[in-house]
Design a protein around this motif. Structure first.
Motif, short mmCIF file in Angstrom:
data_model
loop_
_atom_site.label_atom_id
_atom_site.label_comp_id
_atom_site.label_asym_id
_atom_site.label_seq_id
_atom_site.Cartn_x
_atom_site.Cartn_y
_atom_site.Cartn_z
N ASP A 87 23.56 -1.44 -13.99
CA ASP A 87 23.75 -1.72 -15.41
C ASP A 87 22.41 -2.09 -16.03
OD1 ASP A 87 25.83 -2.38 -17.61
OD2 ASP A 87 24.54 -4.15 -17.56
N VAL A 88 21.99 -1.33 -17.04
CA VAL A 88 20.67 -1.53 -17.67
C VAL A 88 20.59 -2.90 -18.32
CG1 VAL A 88 19.06 -0.68 -19.41
CG2 VAL A 88 20.31 0.94 -17.99
N TYR A 89 21.67 -3.34 -18.95
CA TYR A 89 21.68 -4.67 -19.59
C TYR A 89 21.41 -5.77 -18.57
CZ TYR A 89 23.66 -8.80 -21.93
OH TYR A 89 23.85 -10.06 -22.45
N ILE A 254 10.00 -0.68 -16.33
CA ILE A 254 9.30 0.34 -17.11
C ILE A 254 8.85 1.48 -16.21
CG2 ILE A 254 7.18 0.79 -18.42
CD1 ILE A 254 7.53 -1.95 -19.70
N ALA A 255 8.40 1.16 -15.01
CA ALA A 255 7.99 2.20 -14.06
C ALA A 255 9.16 3.12 -13.72
CB ALA A 255 7.42 1.56 -12.80
N ASP A 256 10.33 2.55 -13.50
CA ASP A 256 11.51 3.36 -13.21
C ASP A 256 11.97 4.12 -14.45
OD1 ASP A 256 11.51 2.47 -10.60
OD2 ASP A 256 12.93 0.84 -11.00
N GLY A 257 11.86 3.49 -15.62
CA GLY A 257 12.34 4.12 -16.83
C GLY A 257 11.52 5.28 -17.31
N THR A 258 10.22 5.29 -16.98
CA THR A 258 9.37 6.40 -17.44
C THR A 258 9.79 7.73 -16.82
OG1 THR A 258 7.79 5.79 -15.69
CG2 THR A 258 7.35 4.98 -17.91
N ALA A 261 12.75 8.73 -19.18
CA ALA A 261 12.66 8.33 -20.59
C ALA A 261 12.94 9.48 -21.54
CB ALA A 261 11.28 7.74 -20.88
N VAL A 262 12.64 10.72 -21.15
CA VAL A 262 12.80 11.86 -22.05
C VAL A 262 14.26 12.21 -22.25
CG1 VAL A 262 12.27 14.30 -22.41
CG2 VAL A 262 10.53 12.78 -21.46
N TYR A 263 15.01 12.32 -21.17
CA TYR A 263 16.42 12.75 -21.29
C TYR A 263 17.42 11.59 -21.18
CZ TYR A 263 16.01 12.67 -16.18
OH TYR A 263 15.76 12.30 -14.87
N ALA A 264 16.94 10.38 -20.84
CA ALA A 264 17.81 9.19 -20.81
C ALA A 264 17.00 8.01 -21.36
CB ALA A 264 18.29 8.91 -19.39
N PRO A 265 16.74 8.00 -22.67
CA PRO A 265 15.82 7.00 -23.24
C PRO A 265 16.29 5.56 -23.08
CG PRO A 265 17.00 8.21 -24.97
CD PRO A 265 17.28 8.92 -23.69
N TRP A 266 17.58 5.34 -22.90
CA TRP A 266 18.06 3.96 -22.76
C TRP A 266 17.54 3.29 -21.49
CZ3 TRP A 266 21.10 8.34 -22.50
CH2 TRP A 266 21.61 8.67 -21.23
N THR A 267 17.09 4.06 -20.52
CA THR A 267 16.55 3.47 -19.29
C THR A 267 15.15 2.92 -19.49
OG1 THR A 267 15.62 5.60 -18.58
CG2 THR A 267 17.87 5.09 -17.88
N PHE A 268 14.52 3.27 -20.62
CA PHE A 268 13.13 2.86 -20.87
C PHE A 268 12.97 2.01 -22.12
CE2 PHE A 268 9.13 3.75 -23.11
CZ PHE A 268 8.21 3.31 -22.16
N TRP A 269 13.61 2.42 -23.21
CA TRP A 269 13.29 1.82 -24.51
C TRP A 269 13.79 0.40 -24.67
CZ3 TRP A 269 9.50 3.53 -27.13
CH2 TRP A 269 9.15 4.88 -27.07
#
Length: 304
Positions: A87-89, A254-258, A261-269
């Motif tokens: 869960d990202v939250y 942030i390292a995992d989210g990059t 980030a392009v096709y699943a921006p919620w993992t990064f932003w």
């Protein structure tokens, strides 16, 4: 004037008027600053979010939802999920907890070290000053990032306190030089000389008189060091040299989210925006404190 009014007038005349303390004046100036109030309110909200927010969801940062891989934000997962189903939250708030703790502890340790080393060097001078100055100059030229990267294998699970100590060791040198110069000037003041003549030990003079009189510099320095420590920890963790799995921080997230980030921006932003807001709020508090302690400097800056 009636008798009660005369007695009241005499009481008011005889009652001593206490001047407000310096810290109270600084507090008034700080809370009169819009940027200081905004930064303080935002930082308090972030702390509450980081440490109380996880209790509002059933997910923890170690849980995995194997029915929802890389899903966008929803009622079930407010910030979406990662590739692993985490869960990202939950992981974002856990990362914010760790980054805030690391930033605060590293800032406090580095400021305490800067105050102690600078005060001892400026007060004693001689060989003490030469030794401490040589040590300070040596640490200034050492590549801090490379040393922390080499020692990162020691920062395994449960060893993040060691990482905080190492991080603090590379944040204090410039401030200690400023403290040294101010101590050399301060030790010639009358109250320091009086303490010497009264037989007060040098240690007591340093910790009871010298360092407290440098509190304005040290408070501002500690505040600004929080954002510096958070950014340093984020950079190191981004490259895998900071907080180590299974724990998380802003840098690891942030390292995992990059990667997605392009096709699943919620993992990064989400984590990126929270990092920016955290650092910005700390910097606003630091600027407001600096202006509160030295309003004349703030007026000179505005004139320019």
């Amino acid at each position: 004037m009636s008798l009660p009014e005369e007695e009241l007038a005499e009481e008011l005349t005889e009652r001593p008027v206490r001047a407000p303390s310096r810290m109270r004046i600084v507090g008034r100036r700080f809370f009169a600053s819009k940027q200081g109030v905004i930064g303080f309110a935002v930082l308090v909200f972030l702390f509450l979010l980081a440490f109380i927010g996880p209790h509002f969801t059933k997910w923890t940062y170690t849980d995995k939802d194997f029915t929802a891989f890389l899903q966008p934000p929803s009622a079930e997962h407010w910030f979406g999920t990662l590739q692993t189903g985490a869960d990202v939250y939950a992981v974002t708030l856990r990362g914010m907890q760790k980054s805030l703790i690391v930033g605060l502890l590293a800032a406090l340790l580095s400021t305490a070290l800067a105050a102690t080393v600078g005060a001892f060097a400026g007060f004693f001078l001689g060989w003490t000053d030469r030794t401490l100055t040589w040590m300070t100059d040596l640490l200034l030229v050492l590549p801090a990032f490379l040393i922390l990267a080499i020692m990162s294998p020691l920062f395994g699970d449960g060893q993040w306190v060691l990482f905080v100590v190492m991080l603090a060791l590379f944040l204090w040198m410039v401030t200690s030089k400023i403290v040294r110069g101010m101590t050399i000037s301060l030790k010639e003041r009358e109250f320091i000389q009086a303490a010497k003549f009264m037989g007060v030990s040098p240690m007591k003079i340093i910790f009871r008189h010298v360092i407290p009189n440098l509190s304005s510099l040290l408070i501002v320095d500690a505040t600004l060091n929080v954002s510096a420590a958070i950014l340093t920890e984020t950079s190191l963790s981004y490259f895998g040299f900071g907080i180590q799995p299974p724990d998380v921080s802003f840098g690891t997230l942030i390292a995992d989210g990059t990667k997605t980030a392009v096709y699943a921006p919620w993992t990064f932003w989400f984590v990126a925006v929270l990092l920016i807001i955290t650092v910005l709020s700390v910097n606003l508090i630091g600027d407001a404190l600096r202006d509160a302690f030295d309003p004349s400097a703030a007026r000179r800056t505005k004139k320019r």
